[in-house]
Structure formats: C-alpha cells, structure tokens
Design an enzyme around this catalytic site. Structure first.
Site, PDB file in Angstrom:
ATOM      1  N   ASP A 417       8.092   0.362  -7.892  1.00 29.03           N
ATOM      2  CA  ASP A 417       6.984  -0.398  -8.471  1.00 29.03           C
ATOM      3  C   ASP A 417       7.544  -1.457  -9.419  1.00 29.03           C
ATOM      4  O   ASP A 417       8.733  -1.448  -9.761  1.00 29.03           O
ATOM      5  CB  ASP A 417       6.060   0.569  -9.221  1.00 29.03           C
ATOM      6  N   GLU A 420       8.548  -7.221  -8.798  1.00 27.13           N
ATOM      7  CA  GLU A 420       8.325  -8.623  -8.412  1.00 27.13           C
ATOM      8  C   GLU A 420       9.352  -9.612  -9.012  1.00 27.13           C
ATOM      9  O   GLU A 420       9.515 -10.673  -8.405  1.00 27.13           O
ATOM     10  CB  GLU A 420       6.902  -9.066  -8.810  1.00 27.13           C
ATOM     11  N   ASP A 491      -2.443  -3.039  -6.998  1.00 27.76           N
ATOM     12  CA  ASP A 491      -3.491  -2.592  -7.921  1.00 27.76           C
ATOM     13  C   ASP A 491      -4.853  -3.136  -7.512  1.00 27.76           C
ATOM     14  O   ASP A 491      -5.400  -4.062  -8.130  1.00 27.76           O
ATOM     15  CB  ASP A 491      -3.143  -3.024  -9.344  1.00 27.76           C
TER      16      ASP A 491
END
Length: 653
Positions: A417, A420, A491
């Site tokens: 997670d 990015e 999300d």
C-alpha cells in the site's frame, strides 16, 4: 559633469542593446511545435528499419506479424530499457516496397505505409483498409520536452482499456493522465488515480487495434477531448516509443499485449477465495475471534488481513507489543482454522536510530536520494521515513530479505500500500535520483513504476523465502505489474455509483493485461447500507479478487454486520463462489497462458455492438466465458440488461 553625462548616455545605450538582445534571445527560445518533416533516408537491417527525417529519427521494428514497434526521437535515442516489456521479437517474414510517395512494410497479417513528404505512418490490413493513421498535419510532434503522436480520429471510433481509469467503458471524448496518485475517496470522475497503464484498444468500422506507449514519464491521452480532429498520446519526457497491434479480435490484441508485457503467474487456490479485511483488526484476540465467527456461521473465507495497527508504532517488519504480544500463537490459531494471513507493508522506513530496518537500510545504502546525495525523507504513518529505491536491484534484494521474519512466523500474503509514493502533503519532489537498474533517472521517469517495482521486490523476495507462490496485492502499478501482483482499486466509497464504477475499473484492468483485480466490497469510506452491501456482495462474487474491507471509524464490513438477511445473502453468494472454484481456477489458468481476463467486458466479444456501450449496459461483464453478470444499483428493484447474440440460459432456473 560632462563625464557623468557621457557615462550615463553610454550606459543607457548599452542597456538598450542588452534589452534588445535579451528580447531576441527570449523570442528565439519560445517553444513551438516541431513535426518530423520529410523522410530523408531509410535503411533496413533484418526486421529493423532506421529512418532519418528532417527533424526526427525513427526506428521501426517488426516485433511479430501482428505487432510493430515505432520509436522516435529528435536526434538521438534514449536508452532502450523497459520495466514493462519482457517479450522478444519473433522471426517474421517481411517485404519492403518503395514508391515515389511512400515505403510499404508488409507481413502476412498487416502492412505499414510510411509517407515520404511529410513522414507519416498508416497501418493497413492486407487488403488495404486503414486501421489507424497519423494525423496528416501533425503526426509525430515535439513541443519542448514533450513528445506526442497525433492520430486521425475516425467518425465512429471508440476507445477502451487504458487500465485503472474512471469514467465510461468508451473513452471517446475524454482525456486522461498517467501519474500514479494517492486518490483517497476518489469520485467516478477523478483522474489520475493509483495505476498507470498506457495501453488502449481502438475500434472502428469493424476493425480493432491496440496501442501501447512504453514510456513511464507523466503522460496524457486525448480521445477527442475539447476537439474533434485527432486522438493523441503524449509523454512529458523521453522518446516516443509505442507498439501497434492489429488482430482480427480484441482477445487477440490482449494476447499480443500480454505477450509483450507478461502474464500473471497462477495464483494459489486459497487466494481466489473470499478475503476479509478491516482498517484495523486488533488486538490479536479480535483477529482470532473474527476467524472463528466465519467458521461458526459457515461462511467460507480463506484470508484475513492485518492493517497498520499490527506494527509497533507503524514500523515495518515489527509487531506491536501491546496489540500483538504473541503473534506466532495467533498465526498458529488462524492456521488451525484454515486461514491464511496477509499483512500490509508500506514502503516508508521510519527514520529512527536503533530501528533494525532503518539501520540496515542506511548500511546497505538502498534509499531514494536527492541530487546532493542525502536520503529523501517523507512523512507517513510512522512519522518521517526514508524510502527504498525499488528501481535498484540491490534495494529489491534487500527488501525481499526483510520478509524473513514474517515468513518464518507463517505469513504468506503481502499487501503493498501507499506505493505511489504516497506521503503527507502529496507533493513528491520531481528532482530525486533513482537507479532505474543502472539507467539513472529522476522521479519524473520513476514515479509511475515505483509501485510496480515494489510489488516485484515483494513477489520475488517472498517467493524465494516461501519456496512456493506468495500472494501479493498492490495499490499502485504500471504496465506489466500483472507479472507480480493482483490489484485492488484503492480507497473507494460506499455508494451505488462507486459500486458500478468498481465493476468498470476491474473490467478495464482486464482489458489492459491485469487479470487479477477487485475492489473493497461495501466501499472503504463512508459506511455501506445493508442493501448496498448485499448488492455489492452479489456482484463481487464473480470478480477475480474478492475482499470485504472498510476503514477505521466506519461501519464494520463482516457479512454478519448488516443483519440476518444480508448475512444470508452474503453466505449464499460466497458459497456459490466456492462451488464455482474449479470454473474460476480454470479461467485463471487461461489468463496465465493467454492474458485473457477472468472478468471480461462485453467489448471483448462484442466490440462493434453499439448497445454494449450504452449507460444501462456498459457495466455488464462475463465471469469467465459463460456467466453474464448484470450489475445494477440498489434503487432498482428490476434490472434492465442486454443479451447480445447467442443462446442464453437463466442461471437461477
């Protein structure tokens, strides 16, 4: 006094001369569009054609009978390194024909026409139909550091794919950006979000083609947005480097694209069962209690997740002494209940003296750096962190070894997670240095591949430690990420439009080579209603990756959390998924061999059927090759659906 006047006069003249020179200099540096110009020279070496034009150079490679690679630059090609492409050129029989107006390169499946004045490319069928062609006025274009390719926009042309992009199935009339972004609570129109896959499929007049731009700089795709003349794709740096694919069916285009970028490995059987997550389950007794409740209620479930609260102050590769004082005992209890455990792992390594992972990372010199050689620091859950440079083989090897403790404890699922890279403030500096496997680069080239390379490091490292297939899940990725990881769509939110958007996101990922994808059932943010959760569960039972998940301080998302009726609906659909497991697993096998997705947009089999793209029908998809799923929102008691040509049977009858 005369001397002073003379000095002032001369100074004024000098200033005027400097001002004029500066103005001329600025004008000479103004950015203007530069096209390739006339073709001056073409040289052939086996399956590669080197072309020199007035303002550009090209390299045309025949990759296979159905795949051509077009690479272009101003005067010198950049390095030929790619994280996305693993396929190799195939020996192909070709012919070259020259006329006064063009060159023609032919295989047994297609032909490429290269006009001489100006240099423009057209892709044709064997019988001469135009599949795709450059815009006559622009074609290849340079604008400062940007490089673009402009294509003729056919009146009836549609565009599908492009990976994890919000919006409609048909991308026509819209523009998109490739720039991996932490998009918490994104909406059905947010762009960009977490994953960048610069590959799309164009459809018109009974023809279909694929274009993959292999460039990881920030890029832009325009399918007739704000104009009606062209489609285009632009990179903010590097060379223009794209692959053109022509096949008689969309499935063939997906097969060729995944032969270039790789296919998913076969997943472990348990990883395609139902999975349960929560931000967060803790302490450890609650984790075991959740698992026991699944067994007591006879709701099938194979995987339970541990989010960031399992760690000691959110530090990677640690256990919280308060919440998880006996992790091995808990993991043994879960194993006895036939549960596999997946843990979240973010890339940030807390800057803290004495913290083993930090000290070892400093010693091995594996962190991302500023140009002055200092380690980049960004703030995330643990506080200020350094970040491994996953584009460095040394860092990937280091990362894989950090999982030794987790694997020894009995963990075999790894959830990547925040990759990015996500940091508080969301302004990752563009000037940072990345190794890029020896092809030194900045954030501008590395950002879009960072999450993919983290997934790679996780997959390769844990596979060595486990000596069997691990389960890896990632939020961020790039073309080719399917070789290492499944993707979930981040999300999402708890409302109907997001439920249906999730279906389109998974289908678009399937069109773009990622066969193993899913979404958070019920929505991560907002708190689902019972009716929405039940409907979402009935759709998700037919997606490749099936996980319930919700965030902290919102409604829990276990199937029994919404009352007895929703619990029964959830149990029935999860049990149905397990009855279909041989069917699902056979389609995962097909994905590993051909790239064909498990969840299949109707545009694969019916690409030129207009109704497939209608708003009422664009969310429909095939689970495998035989089950048609027709999602609808909770405000509809009757579903409106479309049956394309074929023989159909009612699944419930």
């Amino acid at each position: 006094m005369q001397i002073k006047k003379s000095f002032l006069k001369n100074t004024t003249i000098c200033a005027l001369i400097l001002s004029v020179f500066f103005t001329l200099s600025v004008k000479s540096q103004q950015i203007t569009n530069i096209s390739a110009g006339k073709l001056l020279e073409l040289k052939q070496s086996d399956q590669v054609f080197e072309i020199k034009a007035e303002n550009a150079i090209f390299r045309v490679s025949v990759f296979s009978p159905t795949v051509f690679r077009i690479k272009a630059a101003r005067s010198k090609f950049a390095d030929d390194f790619s994280y996305a492409v693993t396929g190799k050129p195939q020996p192909t029989k070709i012919s070259l024909i020259k006329t006064d107006a063009h060159y023609l390169i032919k295989t047994d499946s297609m032909q490429v026409k290269i006009d001489l004045a100006p240099t423009r490319f057209s892709f044709l069928t064997i019988d001469g139909q135009v599949i795709n062609e450059d815009d006559k006025g622009f074609g290849l274009s340079f604008l400062g550091d940007e490089v673009s390719m402009y294509k003729k926009l056919f009146p009836s042309e549609r565009f599908i794919g492009l990976g994890e992009k919000t919006g409609n199935l048909d991308r026509r009339g819209n523009g998109y950006e490739m720039w991996n972004t932490d998009a918490f609570g994104y909406t059905p129109g947010t762009d960009p979000i977490y994953v960048s896959i610069p590959f799309y499929i164009g459809l018109h007049d009974g023809l279909q083609y694929g274009i993959f731009m292999d460039n990881s700089y920030k890029s832009h795709f325009n399918f007739g947005a704000s104009q009606d003349r062209f489609s285009s794709f632009t990179a903010e740096g590097g060379d223009m480097d794209y692959y053109f694919i022509y096949r008689s069916q969309v499935a063939g285009i997906i097969e060729d694209y995944t032969s270039l970028t790789g296919r998913m490995p076969m997943p472990s059987l348990w990883s395609i069962g139902y999975q349960q997550c929560r931000y967060s389950y803790y302490p450890q007794d609650e984790v075991v209690s959740i698992a026991k409740t699944f067994r007591d209620k006879k709701i099938p479930c194979d995987v339970i997740y541990l989010d960031i609260h399992y760690m000691d102050k959110y530090k990677l590769f640690t256990w919280s002494p308060e919440n998880f004082p006996q992790p091995q005992k808990m993991l043994s209890e879960l194993k006895a209940l036939n549960f596999h455990t997946t843990v979240i792992v973010d890339p940030g390594i807390k800057v803290e003296k004495g913290y083993a992972a930090y000290e070892q990372g400093l010693k091995d010199d594996i962190f991302v750096k500023y140009p002055d050689g200092t380690n980049y620091k960004g703030e995330v859950w643990p506080g200020w962190c350094n970040f491994p440079d996953f584009t460095n083989p040394k860092a990937r090897d280091w990362w894989g070894k950090q999982f030794t403790g987790y694997v020894n404890d009995g963990i075999d699922g790894f959830w990547n997670d925040m990759n990015e890279i996500a940091t508080w403030g969301q302004r990752l500096p563009n000037l940072m240095n990345f190794d890029f496997d020896g092809h030194k680069s900045s954030t501008m080239r590395a950002r879009n591949v960072y999450g993919m390379q983290m997934a790679r490091a996780t997959f390769e490292g844990t596979k060595k430690l486990l000596n069997r297939r691990p389960f890896v899940l990632t939020r961020a990725g790039f073309a080719g990420v399917q070789r290492y990881s499944a993707i979930w769509t981040g999300d999402n939110q708890s409302y109907d439009d997001h439920m249906l958007l999730g279906v389109r996101l998974v289908n678009a990922l399937g069109l773009s080579g990622v066969a193993n994808a899913g979404y958070d059932i019920g929505g991560f943010t907002g708190g689902s209603s019972p009716q929405l959760f039940g409907r979402w569960m009935s759709i998700a039972a037919f997606t490749p990756f099936m996980r319930g998940h919700s965030m902290i301080n919102s409604r829990s998302c276990e199937p029994w959390a919404y009352g007895e009726e929703v619990e029964e609906i959830s149990r029935n659909y999860i049990q149905l998924r397990y009855k279909l497991m041989p069917y699902l697993y056979s389609h995962f096998y097909e994905a590993s061999k051909t790239g064909m997705p498990v969840a299949r947009s109707l545009a694969i089999d019916y690409p030129h059927d207009n109704k497939v793209y209608y708003g009422d029908y664009q969310n429909q998809f095939f689970c495998g090759n035989g089950l048609l799923v027709c999602p609808t929102s909770t405000d509809k008691s009757l579903a409106k659906f479309y049956l394309p040509a074929g023989n159909w049977y009612d699944f419930y009858n």
